[in-house]
Design a protein around this motif. Sequence first.
Motif, mmCIF file in Angstrom:
data_model
loop_
_atom_site.group_PDB
_atom_site.id
_atom_site.type_symbol
_atom_site.label_atom_id
_atom_site.label_comp_id
_atom_site.label_asym_id
_atom_site.label_seq_id
_atom_site.Cartn_x
_atom_site.Cartn_y
_atom_site.Cartn_z
ATOM 1 N N GLN A 1 21.212 35.884 76.951
ATOM 2 C CA GLN A 1 21.311 36.566 75.495
ATOM 3 C C GLN A 1 19.987 37.924 75.767
ATOM 4 O O GLN A 1 20.519 38.725 75.432
ATOM 5 C CB GLN A 1 20.773 35.709 75.023
ATOM 6 C CG GLN A 1 19.964 36.594 73.541
ATOM 7 C CD GLN A 1 19.275 35.215 72.621
ATOM 8 O OE1 GLN A 1 18.399 34.377 72.956
ATOM 9 N NE2 GLN A 1 19.585 35.906 71.317
ATOM 10 N N ILE B 1 20.499 41.384 75.511
ATOM 11 C CA ILE B 1 19.938 41.880 75.058
ATOM 12 C C ILE B 1 18.868 43.766 75.669
ATOM 13 O O ILE B 1 19.563 44.358 75.395
ATOM 14 C CB ILE B 1 18.652 41.527 74.604
ATOM 15 C CG1 ILE B 1 18.629 40.991 73.513
ATOM 16 C CG2 ILE B 1 17.215 42.636 74.342
ATOM 17 C CD1 ILE B 1 17.972 39.467 73.313
ATOM 18 N N TYR C 1 19.798 47.453 75.189
ATOM 19 C CA TYR C 1 19.025 48.474 75.407
ATOM 20 C C TYR C 1 19.186 49.800 76.431
ATOM 21 O O TYR C 1 18.536 50.835 76.074
ATOM 22 C CB TYR C 1 17.439 47.689 75.352
ATOM 23 C CG TYR C 1 16.517 48.668 76.264
ATOM 24 C CD1 TYR C 1 15.727 48.856 74.799
ATOM 25 C CD2 TYR C 1 15.424 48.752 76.905
ATOM 26 C CE1 TYR C 1 14.753 49.830 74.623
ATOM 27 C CE2 TYR C 1 14.491 49.752 77.462
ATOM 28 C CZ TYR C 1 13.839 49.340 76.144
ATOM 29 O OH TYR C 1 13.193 50.657 76.269
#
Length: 128
Positions: free
Chosen positions: A16, A20, A24
């Motif tokens: 996860q 992310i 990003y």
Amino acid sequence: RDFSVLEDGALAHCLQEQEIEQHYASNIQKNKLVQKDIRIAKKLQDEEDQRSKLQSLQKRQLIEEKDLAYARVVQEELQKQTEERQQREEEDQEVARKLQELEEAELQGRRWSLDSHSRHRGRNGRQC
């Protein structure tokens, strides 16, 4: 089994976190690309605006040059007409002066003729 659950949770959390971070990083890359595209588009628009302004200025200058040339032609024509009119007026004045001189000479000739004719007549108006 508990260890496996913990390990799966840690792996899921790690995945996860990676997702992310990738998301990003992808957003950062997209934002950089968008900013670059905006700068390029702005530069291109500025260049187009400059070309357009230059073309407009050149057209305006060309129109002004044509207007000036036309005004010069009109001014020259008006000057020519004025000179021709003045020349005709001078010629008319010369003709009028000559006519007046002729009339005066003719009148003078008549006076002389009458004076000379009347000297030859007697008192009663007869010629001698």
